[in-house]
Design a protein around this motif. Structure first.
Motif, PDB file in Angstrom:
ATOM      1  N   ARG A 108      -9.198   6.206   7.050  1.00  0.00           N
ATOM      2  CA  ARG A 108      -7.792   6.210   7.433  1.00  0.00           C
ATOM      3  C   ARG A 108      -7.544   5.227   8.567  1.00  0.00           C
ATOM      4  N   ARG A 109      -8.436   5.216   9.537  1.00  0.00           N
ATOM      5  CA  ARG A 109      -8.278   4.304  10.677  1.00  0.00           C
ATOM      6  C   ARG A 109      -8.359   2.844  10.247  1.00  0.00           C
ATOM      7  N   VAL A 110      -9.309   2.521   9.391  1.00  0.00           N
ATOM      8  CA  VAL A 110      -9.445   1.146   8.909  1.00  0.00           C
ATOM      9  C   VAL A 110      -8.173   0.722   8.186  1.00  0.00           C
ATOM     10  N   ALA A 111      -7.681   1.558   7.280  1.00  0.00           N
ATOM     11  CA  ALA A 111      -6.464   1.231   6.531  1.00  0.00           C
ATOM     12  C   ALA A 111      -5.259   1.129   7.463  1.00  0.00           C
ATOM     13  N   GLU A 112      -5.185   2.038   8.414  1.00  0.00           N
ATOM     14  CA  GLU A 112      -4.070   2.016   9.363  1.00  0.00           C
ATOM     15  C   GLU A 112      -4.063   0.701  10.146  1.00  0.00           C
ATOM     16  N   GLU A 113      -5.224   0.266  10.597  1.00  0.00           N
ATOM     17  CA  GLU A 113      -5.314  -0.992  11.345  1.00  0.00           C
ATOM     18  C   GLU A 113      -4.919  -2.177  10.470  1.00  0.00           C
ATOM     19  N   LEU A 114      -5.437  -2.211   9.249  1.00  0.00           N
ATOM     20  CA  LEU A 114      -5.167  -3.340   8.363  1.00  0.00           C
ATOM     21  C   LEU A 114      -3.696  -3.433   7.994  1.00  0.00           C
ATOM     22  N   PHE A 115      -3.088  -2.294   7.669  1.00  0.00           N
ATOM     23  CA  PHE A 115      -1.713  -2.296   7.183  1.00  0.00           C
ATOM     24  C   PHE A 115      -0.674  -2.089   8.286  1.00  0.00           C
ATOM     25  N   SER A 116      -1.104  -2.100   9.525  1.00  0.00           N
ATOM     26  CA  SER A 116      -0.173  -1.878  10.636  1.00  0.00           C
ATOM     27  C   SER A 116       0.863  -2.989  10.758  1.00  0.00           C
ATOM     28  N   VAL A 117       0.622  -4.144  10.144  1.00  0.00           N
ATOM     29  CA  VAL A 117       1.591  -5.243  10.198  1.00  0.00           C
ATOM     30  C   VAL A 117       2.781  -4.999   9.273  1.00  0.00           C
ATOM     31  N   LEU A 118       2.679  -3.982   8.422  1.00  0.00           N
ATOM     32  CA  LEU A 118       3.755  -3.656   7.486  1.00  0.00           C
ATOM     33  C   LEU A 118       4.562  -2.475   7.999  1.00  0.00           C
ATOM     34  N   THR A 119       5.827  -2.455   7.649  1.00  0.00           N
ATOM     35  CA  THR A 119       6.657  -1.289   7.949  1.00  0.00           C
ATOM     36  C   THR A 119       6.271  -0.170   6.984  1.00  0.00           C
ATOM     37  N   ALA A 120       6.734   1.032   7.287  1.00  0.00           N
ATOM     38  CA  ALA A 120       6.475   2.171   6.399  1.00  0.00           C
ATOM     39  C   ALA A 120       7.037   1.909   5.005  1.00  0.00           C
ATOM     40  N   GLU A 121       8.216   1.310   4.935  1.00  0.00           N
ATOM     41  CA  GLU A 121       8.832   1.005   3.641  1.00  0.00           C
ATOM     42  C   GLU A 121       8.008  -0.038   2.878  1.00  0.00           C
ATOM     43  N   GLN A 122       7.503  -1.032   3.576  1.00  0.00           N
ATOM     44  CA  GLN A 122       6.680  -2.057   2.930  1.00  0.00           C
ATOM     45  C   GLN A 122       5.372  -1.441   2.409  1.00  0.00           C
ATOM     46  N   ARG A 123       4.770  -0.549   3.179  1.00  0.00           N
ATOM     47  CA  ARG A 123       3.541   0.117   2.728  1.00  0.00           C
ATOM     48  C   ARG A 123       3.816   0.957   1.490  1.00  0.00           C
ATOM     49  N   ASP A 124       4.950   1.674   1.487  1.00  0.00           N
ATOM     50  CA  ASP A 124       5.304   2.480   0.314  1.00  0.00           C
ATOM     51  C   ASP A 124       5.476   1.598  -0.918  1.00  0.00           C
ATOM     52  N   ARG A 125       6.137   0.476  -0.745  1.00  0.00           N
ATOM     53  CA  ARG A 125       6.380  -0.445  -1.868  1.00  0.00           C
ATOM     54  C   ARG A 125       5.071  -1.050  -2.364  1.00  0.00           C
ATOM     55  N   LEU A 126       4.202  -1.446  -1.440  1.00  0.00           N
ATOM     56  CA  LEU A 126       2.896  -1.994  -1.818  1.00  0.00           C
ATOM     57  C   LEU A 126       2.076  -0.948  -2.567  1.00  0.00           C
ATOM     58  N   GLU A 128       3.192   1.514  -4.336  1.00  0.00           N
ATOM     59  CA  GLU A 128       3.808   1.663  -5.657  1.00  0.00           C
ATOM     60  C   GLU A 128       3.396   0.521  -6.586  1.00  0.00           C
ATOM     61  N   LEU A 129       3.473  -0.703  -6.098  1.00  0.00           N
ATOM     62  CA  LEU A 129       3.141  -1.869  -6.915  1.00  0.00           C
ATOM     63  C   LEU A 129       1.666  -1.871  -7.312  1.00  0.00           C
ATOM     64  N   LEU A 130       0.798  -1.635  -6.349  1.00  0.00           N
ATOM     65  CA  LEU A 130      -0.638  -1.614  -6.654  1.00  0.00           C
ATOM     66  C   LEU A 130      -0.987  -0.453  -7.570  1.00  0.00           C
ATOM     67  N   GLY A 131      -0.297   0.667  -7.412  1.00  0.00           N
ATOM     68  CA  GLY A 131      -0.516   1.802  -8.317  1.00  0.00           C
ATOM     69  C   GLY A 131      -0.148   1.453  -9.743  1.00  0.00           C
ATOM     70  N   THR A 132       0.917   0.692  -9.911  1.00  0.00           N
ATOM     71  CA  THR A 132       1.334   0.263 -11.244  1.00  0.00           C
ATOM     72  C   THR A 132       0.270  -0.647 -11.867  1.00  0.00           C
ATOM     73  N   VAL A 133      -0.224  -1.599 -11.093  1.00  0.00           N
ATOM     74  CA  VAL A 133      -1.265  -2.513 -11.587  1.00  0.00           C
ATOM     75  C   VAL A 133      -2.545  -1.731 -11.906  1.00  0.00           C
ATOM     76  N   ASP A 134      -2.934  -0.815 -11.023  1.00  0.00           N
ATOM     77  CA  ASP A 134      -4.155  -0.043 -11.231  1.00  0.00           C
ATOM     78  C   ASP A 134      -4.041   0.820 -12.470  1.00  0.00           C
TER      79      ASP A 134
END
Length: 138
Positions: A108-126, A128-134
């Protein structure tokens, strides 16, 4: 365009794996072992070896050394499946469950650090998009 996107996804994945490796190493686990432990802990009822391989998307013979390492560390034990004595079930030990909680927090900490440059809305959208591809590639 698609190759640039693939390169970006690959690069982010590489950064995640590197971060996981750095955080999991002191816990005595490789990222692959941590992933296998997570799948075993989160599975109910206990998995057979072949089921673990399927969930990890690896060939069954590749799961044996991973389970061997988890078993040697006292995190998992193999038990005979009472429903089919030819099959082996993977059961997490109390120590495995405890370590899993620490691993989960480090991930959780690693992911939080990596994705901290994104807003909560951007993380949700990412997500969703990656889930669709997966889901399309599963």
């Amino acid at each position: 365009m698609e190759t640039e996107l693939a390169d970006l996804v690959h690069g982010v994945g590489r950064r995640l794996r590197r971060g996981y490796g750095e955080r999991l190493g002191p816990l005595g686990l490789s990222p692959g072992q941590a992933r296998a432990l997570r799948v075993i802990v989160e599975s109910e009822p206990p998995l057979r070896m072949v089921q673990l391989a399927e969930r990890l998307r690896i060939v069954p013979r590749s799961v044996t050394p991973v389970v061997d390492a988890l078993e040697e560390a006292g995190l998992v034990r193999r038990e005979v499946d009472p429903a089919n004595r030819r099959s082996t079930l993977l059961v997490v030990t109390p120590g495995g469950r405890e370590l899993y909680e620490r691993v989960r927090e480090e991930r959780r900490r690693v992911a939080e650090e990596l994705f901290s440059v994104l807003t909560a809305e951007q993380r949700d959208r990412l997500r969703e998009l990656l889930g669709t591809v997966d889901a399309q590639s599963a």
